[in-house]
Design an enzyme around this catalytic site. Sequence first.
Site, short mmCIF file in Angstrom:
data_model
loop_
_atom_site.label_atom_id
_atom_site.label_comp_id
_atom_site.label_asym_id
_atom_site.label_seq_id
_atom_site.Cartn_x
_atom_site.Cartn_y
_atom_site.Cartn_z
N CYS A 42 0.85 -1.19 0.00
CA CYS A 42 0.00 0.00 0.00
C CYS A 42 0.89 1.25 0.00
O CYS A 42 2.00 1.24 0.53
CB CYS A 42 -0.90 0.00 1.24
N ASP A 44 0.48 3.75 1.72
CA ASP A 44 0.45 4.33 3.07
C ASP A 44 1.87 4.61 3.57
O ASP A 44 2.73 3.74 3.56
CB ASP A 44 -0.26 3.34 4.01
N ARG A 46 3.07 4.78 6.37
CA ARG A 46 3.50 4.04 7.56
C ARG A 46 4.02 2.65 7.24
O ARG A 46 4.40 1.89 8.13
CB ARG A 46 2.33 3.94 8.55
N HIS A 98 -2.10 -3.98 5.05
CA HIS A 98 -1.87 -3.58 6.43
C HIS A 98 -3.20 -3.27 7.12
O HIS A 98 -4.13 -2.76 6.49
CB HIS A 98 -0.94 -2.35 6.50
N CYS A 101 -5.92 0.10 7.07
CA CYS A 101 -5.75 0.64 5.71
C CYS A 101 -6.94 1.56 5.36
O CYS A 101 -8.10 1.13 5.38
CB CYS A 101 -5.65 -0.49 4.70
CO CO Z 1 -3.38 1.21 3.07
#
Ligand code: CO
Length: 202
Positions: A42, A44, A46, A98, A101
């Site tokens: 992803c 993302d 993090r 994750h 998400c």
């Molecule tokens: Co995500």
Amino acid sequence: MKDIEQLLQNNKQWSEKVRTKHPDFFPKLAKQQSPKFLWIGCSDSRVPANQITGLLPGEIFVHRNIANLVINTDINLLSVLQFAIEVLKIQHIIVCGHYGCGGVANALQRNTTGIIDFWLNNIRDTYRKHATAFTEEMPEIERLNLLTELNVKQQVENLSNCSIISDAWKQGQALYLHGWVYSIQDGIIKDLEITRQGEPSA
Ligand code: CO
């Protein structure tokens, strides 16, 4: 401009530190990359592939998009896949979702509009396919976690149906597909144990 200048400053310090510790690091990497792993994760912020797997530059080939989707009409993903398999001879492809998400949450809660909504429809298809597994009494967090895992499983399935991968398997190339989910709560990766490899050629 302060924030962006900081990045360039950080970069200079990082480069100096690496060169002092390992003088041959950059000259060696500049010649070629030979990663064994392809990461499909992803976007993302993090979930940075290298950091959470303890890998250095040169060790993992990375493709990221919102909610780690494998769509068989996505020319970007397919190009990455072809290059990784045919040129780099990657041995392991990891789809890593994750928990927490935003893409998965938006797919379930339907609170986005525009182009991203079109992208997230792929997750809604997965939800519909498994609708009976989502009972009324399930807390929201459990529903999201379940959909996150089902989404990763679906993407591994989608990969196994890609001709680039089935062709590699037919040719006897060692290539494993893995489904993982990362926890942003404690930094631990859960292996969904759905690893796939090609049928051994007869
Ligand atoms: Co995500």
